[in-house]
Motif scaffolding. Structure first.
Motif, PDB file in Angstrom:
ATOM      1  N   PHE A  24      41.746   1.791 104.562  1.00 45.36           N
ATOM      2  CA  PHE A  24      42.649   1.115 103.621  1.00 45.36           C
ATOM      3  C   PHE A  24      44.113   1.485 103.838  1.00 45.36           C
ATOM      4  CE2 PHE A  24      41.124   4.635 100.723  1.00 45.36           C
ATOM      5  CZ  PHE A  24      42.339   5.216 100.396  1.00 45.36           C
ATOM      6  N   CYS A  25      44.364   2.638 104.472  1.00 42.27           N
ATOM      7  CA  CYS A  25      45.744   2.955 104.855  1.00 42.27           C
ATOM      8  C   CYS A  25      46.220   2.000 105.953  1.00 42.27           C
ATOM      9  CB  CYS A  25      45.830   4.401 105.334  1.00 42.27           C
ATOM     10  SG  CYS A  25      47.466   4.912 105.862  1.00 42.27           S
ATOM     11  N   GLY A  26      45.331   1.712 106.904  1.00 35.65           N
ATOM     12  CA  GLY A  26      45.673   0.751 107.948  1.00 35.65           C
ATOM     13  C   GLY A  26      45.896  -0.640 107.396  1.00 35.65           C
ATOM     14  N   ILE A  27      45.087  -1.027 106.409  1.00 32.15           N
ATOM     15  CA  ILE A  27      45.263  -2.328 105.756  1.00 32.15           C
ATOM     16  C   ILE A  27      46.627  -2.393 105.072  1.00 32.15           C
ATOM     17  CG2 ILE A  27      44.454  -3.767 103.832  1.00 32.15           C
ATOM     18  CD1 ILE A  27      41.605  -2.840 104.541  1.00 32.15           C
ATOM     19  N   ALA A  28      47.023  -1.314 104.398  1.00 25.93           N
ATOM     20  CA  ALA A  28      48.313  -1.272 103.707  1.00 25.93           C
ATOM     21  C   ALA A  28      49.465  -1.440 104.704  1.00 25.93           C
ATOM     22  CB  ALA A  28      48.457   0.032 102.938  1.00 25.93           C
ATOM     23  N   ILE A  29      49.379  -0.764 105.829  1.00 24.49           N
ATOM     24  CA  ILE A  29      50.439  -0.859 106.843  1.00 24.49           C
ATOM     25  C   ILE A  29      50.507  -2.276 107.411  1.00 24.49           C
ATOM     26  CG2 ILE A  29      51.192  -0.035 109.116  1.00 24.49           C
ATOM     27  CD1 ILE A  29      49.902   2.696 108.318  1.00 24.49           C
ATOM     28  N   GLY A  30      49.341  -2.860 107.689  1.00 23.86           N
ATOM     29  CA  GLY A  30      49.314  -4.233 108.188  1.00 23.86           C
ATOM     30  C   GLY A  30      49.891  -5.215 107.185  1.00 23.86           C
ATOM     31  N   ALA A  31      49.569  -5.020 105.906  1.00 20.34           N
ATOM     32  CA  ALA A  31      50.106  -5.895 104.855  1.00 20.34           C
ATOM     33  C   ALA A  31      51.620  -5.764 104.758  1.00 20.34           C
ATOM     34  CB  ALA A  31      49.457  -5.553 103.509  1.00 20.34           C
ATOM     35  N   ALA A  32      52.129  -4.530 104.913  1.00 18.87           N
ATOM     36  CA  ALA A  32      53.579  -4.319 104.872  1.00 18.87           C
ATOM     37  C   ALA A  32      54.258  -5.020 106.044  1.00 18.87           C
ATOM     38  CB  ALA A  32      53.891  -2.824 104.898  1.00 18.87           C
ATOM     39  N   LEU A  33      53.650  -4.953 107.219  1.00 21.23           N
ATOM     40  CA  LEU A  33      54.208  -5.637 108.391  1.00 21.23           C
ATOM     41  C   LEU A  33      54.202  -7.158 108.199  1.00 21.23           C
ATOM     42  CD1 LEU A  33      52.552  -3.505 111.213  1.00 21.23           C
ATOM     43  CD2 LEU A  33      55.011  -3.729 110.800  1.00 21.23           C
ATOM     44  N   ALA A  34      53.263  -7.641 107.380  1.00 20.99           N
ATOM     45  CA  ALA A  34      53.160  -9.084 107.133  1.00 20.99           C
ATOM     46  C   ALA A  34      54.075  -9.552 106.002  1.00 20.99           C
ATOM     47  CB  ALA A  34      51.716  -9.447 106.813  1.00 20.99           C
ATOM     48  N   GLY A  35      54.839  -8.620 105.397  1.00 22.36           N
ATOM     49  CA  GLY A  35      55.815  -9.022 104.388  1.00 22.36           C
ATOM     50  C   GLY A  35      55.480  -8.654 102.965  1.00 22.36           C
ATOM     51  N   LEU A  36      54.343  -7.984 102.734  1.00 16.66           N
ATOM     52  CA  LEU A  36      53.982  -7.565 101.383  1.00 16.66           C
ATOM     53  C   LEU A  36      54.538  -6.169 101.086  1.00 16.66           C
ATOM     54  CD1 LEU A  36      50.297  -8.874 101.238  1.00 16.66           C
ATOM     55  CD2 LEU A  36      52.381  -9.995 100.419  1.00 16.66           C
ATOM     56  N   ARG A  37      54.341  -5.709  99.855  1.00 21.36           N
ATOM     57  CA  ARG A  37      54.851  -4.400  99.422  1.00 21.36           C
ATOM     58  C   ARG A  37      53.698  -3.576  98.851  1.00 21.36           C
ATOM     59  NH1 ARG A  37      60.548  -2.909  99.962  1.00 21.36           N
ATOM     60  NH2 ARG A  37      61.466  -4.767 100.876  1.00 21.36           N
ATOM     61  N   PRO A  38      52.849  -3.051  99.694  1.00 27.02           N
ATOM     62  CA  PRO A  38      51.672  -2.328  99.199  1.00 27.02           C
ATOM     63  C   PRO A  38      52.002  -0.946  98.642  1.00 27.02           C
ATOM     64  CG  PRO A  38      51.729  -2.312 101.585  1.00 27.02           C
ATOM     65  CD  PRO A  38      52.853  -3.191 101.158  1.00 27.02           C
ATOM     66  N   ILE A  39      51.252  -0.581  97.607  1.00 27.55           N
ATOM     67  CA  ILE A  39      51.272   0.782  97.080  1.00 27.55           C
ATOM     68  C   ILE A  39      49.889   1.353  97.359  1.00 27.55           C
ATOM     69  CG2 ILE A  39      51.500   2.247  95.046  1.00 27.55           C
ATOM     70  CD1 ILE A  39      53.232   0.018  93.804  1.00 27.55           C
ATOM     71  N   CYS A  40      49.813   2.309  98.259  1.00 32.10           N
ATOM     72  CA  CYS A  40      48.541   2.872  98.714  1.00 32.10           C
ATOM     73  C   CYS A  40      48.307   4.203  98.006  1.00 32.10           C
ATOM     74  CB  CYS A  40      48.574   3.059 100.227  1.00 32.10           C
ATOM     75  SG  CYS A  40      47.080   3.755 100.935  1.00 32.10           S
ATOM     76  N   GLU A  41      47.284   4.259  97.165  1.00 30.92           N
ATOM     77  CA  GLU A  41      47.006   5.491  96.414  1.00 30.92           C
ATOM     78  C   GLU A  41      45.937   6.312  97.115  1.00 30.92           C
ATOM     79  OE1 GLU A  41      44.591   6.638  92.437  1.00 30.92           O
ATOM     80  OE2 GLU A  41      46.418   5.478  92.053  1.00 30.92           O
ATOM     81  N   PHE A  42      46.259   7.580  97.369  1.00 33.07           N
ATOM     82  CA  PHE A  42      45.258   8.551  97.810  1.00 33.07           C
ATOM     83  C   PHE A  42      44.770   9.309  96.587  1.00 33.07           C
ATOM     84  CE2 PHE A  42      47.879   8.300 101.779  1.00 33.07           C
ATOM     85  CZ  PHE A  42      46.892   7.747 102.584  1.00 33.07           C
ATOM     86  N   MET A  43      43.447   9.447  96.464  1.00 27.98           N
ATOM     87  CA  MET A  43      42.920  10.182  95.325  1.00 27.98           C
ATOM     88  C   MET A  43      43.458  11.612  95.310  1.00 27.98           C
ATOM     89  SD  MET A  43      38.964  10.449  94.045  1.00 27.98           S
ATOM     90  CE  MET A  43      38.757   8.667  94.047  1.00 27.98           C
ATOM     91  N   THR A  44      43.755  12.127  96.474  1.00 24.15           N
ATOM     92  CA  THR A  44      44.510  13.362  96.655  1.00 24.15           C
ATOM     93  C   THR A  44      45.095  13.312  98.056  1.00 24.15           C
ATOM     94  OG1 THR A  44      44.300  15.750  97.115  1.00 24.15           O
ATOM     95  CG2 THR A  44      42.275  14.476  97.096  1.00 24.15           C
TER      96      THR A  44
END
Length: 358
Positions: A89-109
């Motif tokens: 899901f970290c990779g998905i967040a980075i890909g979404a950011a490259l595509a123009g979105l603004r993801p907030i990626c939460e790590f449980m810790t």
């Protein structure tokens, strides 16, 4: 343990939070959890490109209830529950950011961010540079950092020094509710990848919040520290959860005639060197305070940089690091308590630096 008792009783800290520039304004009290939830809600409403993903952030309302109520309000496209796969899901967040979105990626810790370390360091941090400035990665990685209570060695590490050593990342470590609101909003709107290191121990602590900080567009500039308590005898530079103990220590020192200036860094990369250097030029003594390990830590970087600059000649005593003990965190809560600096440790270190004459 004093801080643990505060968490259970949901009381405001015994430390007097300096009012300073907000003393003439009305203030609201809220917990850090509430401040984060409100800021996330406002950013989701402000920009439809913003979305949150991570483990249990949607239907379960978040492992720490930071995202409580947001899935019901914004739906499946804006809050996404992921499998237990940080690298995925970290990779998905980075890909979404490259595509123009603004993801907030939460790590449980942030201990679990180690599973996604390659994504963060080699993809998020370096992409803008390696693409010749063509592709930015506007993603926010957030979640609890450092020790909490009885979580043992594998779940109690501070990642401040790890991430602040990486070019291409911006790293924030807020302490108060105003910090959390302002840092989160700046991080979400920034064009670069931002790491926001939070403290599980602070989620339930109340702080006063000024009317100014309640504004929906309130931001704390990345790279700007705050002098939380002015003083003239020693500069105490700190961040995150350690800020609480540092303010408590300043209170103890004040009772013994030592006026400590407390700097809340808020931003670790970039660091606000101007504020640090200006304070040293006034107090002529420096101590850094952090809960992470001392070797190659935040304090080590600050002191090394001070040594390499002309402000070094303003020091009347050696600069000192006050940090966690250089061991894996014990599981025993009593041993854990002694492994990170508390108010009395910080005060004792400061008195040794100050000596008896000013």
């Amino acid at each position: 343990m004093y801080l643990a008792r505060l968490l259970r009783r949901k009381e405001i800290l015994r430390v007097k939070i300096p009012t300073g520039e907000t003393s003439h304004r009305s203030v609201t009290k809220m917990t850090v959890r509430e401040a984060l939830n409100m800021a996330l809600d406002e950013e989701l409403a402000r920009d439809e490109r913003v979305f949150i993903l991570g483990e249990e952030v949607a239907e379960f309302d978040g492992a720490y209830k930071i995202t409580r109520g947001l899935w019901k309000k914004y739906g499946d496209k804006r809050l996404i529950d992921t499998p237990i796969s940080e690298a995925g899901f970290c990779g998905i967040a980075i890909g979404a950011a490259l595509a123009g979105l603004r993801p907030i990626c939460e790590f449980m810790t942030f201990n679990f961010s180690m599973q996604a370390f390659d994504r963060i360091i080699n993809s998020a941090a370096k992409n803008f540079y390696m693409s010749g400035g063509r592709y930015s990665v506007p993603v926010l990685f957030r979640g609890p950092n450092g020790n909490c209570k009885g979580l043992a060695a594998q779940h109690s590490q501070c990642f401040a020094a790890w991430y602040m050593s990486t070019p291409g990342l911006k790293v924030m470590s807020p302490a108060t509710c105003e910090d959390y609101r302002g840092c989160l909003k700046s991080a979400v709107r920034d064009p670069d990848p931002v790491i926001m290191l939070e403290s599980e121990m602070l989620y339930n602590i109340e702080f006063p919040v000024s009317d100014q900080a309640m504004d929906k567009d309130y931001q704390i500039p990345i790279g700007k520290a705050k002098v939380e308590k002015p003083g003239k005898h020693i500069t105490l530079v700190t961040h995150g959860q350690a800020y609480i103990y540092t303010l408590q220590a300043a209170e103890l020192l004040a009772g013994q005639g030592i006026e400590a200036e407390v700097i809340n860094l808020r931003s670790l990369r970039p660091l606000d060197w101007d504020t640090i250097f200006k304070s040293i030029s006034k107090t002529h003594r420096l101590m850094t305070v952090e809960l992470g390990w001392p070797r190659c830590g935040v304090g080590a970087e600050i002191i090394a940089t001070v040594m390499e600059n002309p402000v070094f000649f303003q020091l009347d005593a050696p600069a000192v690091r006050c940090a966690g003990v250089d061991v894996p965190m014990p599981y025993s809560e009593k041993m854990e308590y002694e492994c990170t600096p508390k108010d009395h440790h910080i005060a004792d270190y400061a008195k040794r630096i100050c000596g008896t004459k000013f």
